[in-house]
Design a protein around this motif. Sequence first.
Motif, PDB file in Angstrom:
ATOM      1  N   SER A 217       0.835  -1.203   0.000  1.00  0.00           N
ATOM      2  CA  SER A 217       0.000   0.000   0.000  1.00  0.00           C
ATOM      3  C   SER A 217       0.869   1.252   0.000  1.00  0.00           C
ATOM      4  N   THR A 218       0.218   2.389  -0.282  1.00  0.00           N
ATOM      5  CA  THR A 218       0.948   3.662  -0.307  1.00  0.00           C
ATOM      6  C   THR A 218       1.503   4.013   1.065  1.00  0.00           C
ATOM      7  N   ARG A 219       0.740   3.724   2.119  1.00  0.00           N
ATOM      8  CA  ARG A 219       1.210   4.002   3.474  1.00  0.00           C
ATOM      9  C   ARG A 219       2.430   3.161   3.818  1.00  0.00           C
ATOM     10  N   LEU A 220       2.402   1.882   3.433  1.00  0.00           N
ATOM     11  CA  LEU A 220       3.543   1.014   3.711  1.00  0.00           C
ATOM     12  C   LEU A 220       4.777   1.468   2.951  1.00  0.00           C
ATOM     13  N   LEU A 221       4.609   1.893   1.703  1.00  0.00           N
ATOM     14  CA  LEU A 221       5.744   2.398   0.934  1.00  0.00           C
ATOM     15  C   LEU A 221       6.317   3.657   1.572  1.00  0.00           C
ATOM     16  N   ALA A 222       5.438   4.528   2.085  1.00  0.00           N
ATOM     17  CA  ALA A 222       5.914   5.745   2.735  1.00  0.00           C
ATOM     18  C   ALA A 222       6.668   5.418   4.028  1.00  0.00           C
ATOM     19  N   MET A 223       6.181   4.446   4.801  1.00  0.00           N
ATOM     20  CA  MET A 223       6.864   4.058   6.033  1.00  0.00           C
ATOM     21  C   MET A 223       8.220   3.425   5.735  1.00  0.00           C
ATOM     22  N   GLU A 224       8.296   2.579   4.702  1.00  0.00           N
ATOM     23  CA  GLU A 224       9.585   1.988   4.339  1.00  0.00           C
ATOM     24  C   GLU A 224      10.561   3.049   3.860  1.00  0.00           C
ATOM     25  N   GLU A 225      10.055   4.029   3.127  1.00  0.00           N
ATOM     26  CA  GLU A 225      10.930   5.114   2.679  1.00  0.00           C
ATOM     27  C   GLU A 225      11.446   5.933   3.850  1.00  0.00           C
ATOM     28  N   THR A 226      10.619   6.103   4.867  1.00  0.00           N
ATOM     29  CA  THR A 226      11.018   6.924   6.018  1.00  0.00           C
ATOM     30  C   THR A 226      11.950   6.189   6.958  1.00  0.00           C
ATOM     31  N   PHE A 227      11.617   4.943   7.278  1.00  0.00           N
ATOM     32  CA  PHE A 227      12.334   4.247   8.332  1.00  0.00           C
ATOM     33  C   PHE A 227      13.359   3.230   7.826  1.00  0.00           C
ATOM     34  N   CYS A 228      13.251   2.794   6.583  1.00  0.00           N
ATOM     35  CA  CYS A 228      14.125   1.718   6.091  1.00  0.00           C
ATOM     36  C   CYS A 228      15.091   2.159   5.004  1.00  0.00           C
ATOM     37  N   SER A 229      15.012   3.409   4.548  1.00  0.00           N
ATOM     38  CA  SER A 229      15.956   3.861   3.524  1.00  0.00           C
ATOM     39  C   SER A 229      17.313   4.130   4.160  1.00  0.00           C
ATOM     40  N   PRO A 230      18.399   3.800   3.460  1.00  0.00           N
ATOM     41  CA  PRO A 230      19.746   4.049   4.023  1.00  0.00           C
ATOM     42  C   PRO A 230      20.036   5.536   4.132  1.00  0.00           C
TER      43      PRO A 230
END
Length: 293
Positions: A262-275
């Motif tokens: 989902s869009t929310r999950l992609l946003a959370m991964e971008e915020t918390f899991c991006s290097p």
Amino acid sequence: MNLLPIIIRELRAESRRPVNYWLRTVCAILLTILFGIFLSKQSDPDSGAETFSTLSVTVFCATWIVVPLLCADCISREKREGTLGLLFLTPLKPLEIMVGKGSIHALRSLTFVLTAMPVLAVPLALGGITRSDVLCSVVLDLTALCFALAAGIAASSIATHWSRALMLAEIFTLGFALAFFQWTGVFLAMSDAPLLEKISHALKIFFFQWESAGSKAGANFGTGEIIFVAFSLFVMSALTLILVVLFSAARLKNSWQQNPPSTRLLAMEETFCSPRFGRGLLKSRTRSQLSRN
């Protein structure tokens, strides 16, 4: 069941992984060092029983920890790499896939346990060990192996990411370990005892000199009774493994096609899991891996 193609595929894949060879080597080295340290502190020439008991407990506990990590990525890796759909293009059924992968990882985990057998055989020359001691130790190791395999397979069928699969595998292992000692307490007539007392009681009864275990653990159990308890626990672990394989096959049949995030999950991964740090090193490492592939 058409298991031969997937077994051959998994055997070829696992034979190319260096971790399988290093794991057995490290296990044998650590057990040899532990055996040497423990034996150097023993002054009694007939110390084989105590040495064997200590090494058996070490292998028993290591099985609970290491084996779930070995098989926690057997299905989740197929999901991540997108090769699970290719398996369903073949005549293979979900149950055949689970049984094939489970048998290969059972063999892989069994080699980890068998690596310790030469070291465990050394205390036999020191004396004080009976065939019943060896039989009980082997049965309990196989019991732990079945529970650990069940935990790893269940976690792999649920999770997709490698880290989540490992975390779930250890959580399920903890649950199975607690169930193991609860069942042990039932067999040893200790249903109302605290959990730590059950664990201590079971380890003393199973591993540390049964003839004197009655006075140490507070109850009198004969060799035949302990063997019966060990085999009963092994049967329960085998049934648990079969049920987990059936559950995983049913889940695999219904969830092998992944929905887009989902869009929310992609946003959370971008915020918390991006290097955030070391991006240059990460890019160079990724580039080298792609070039090697």
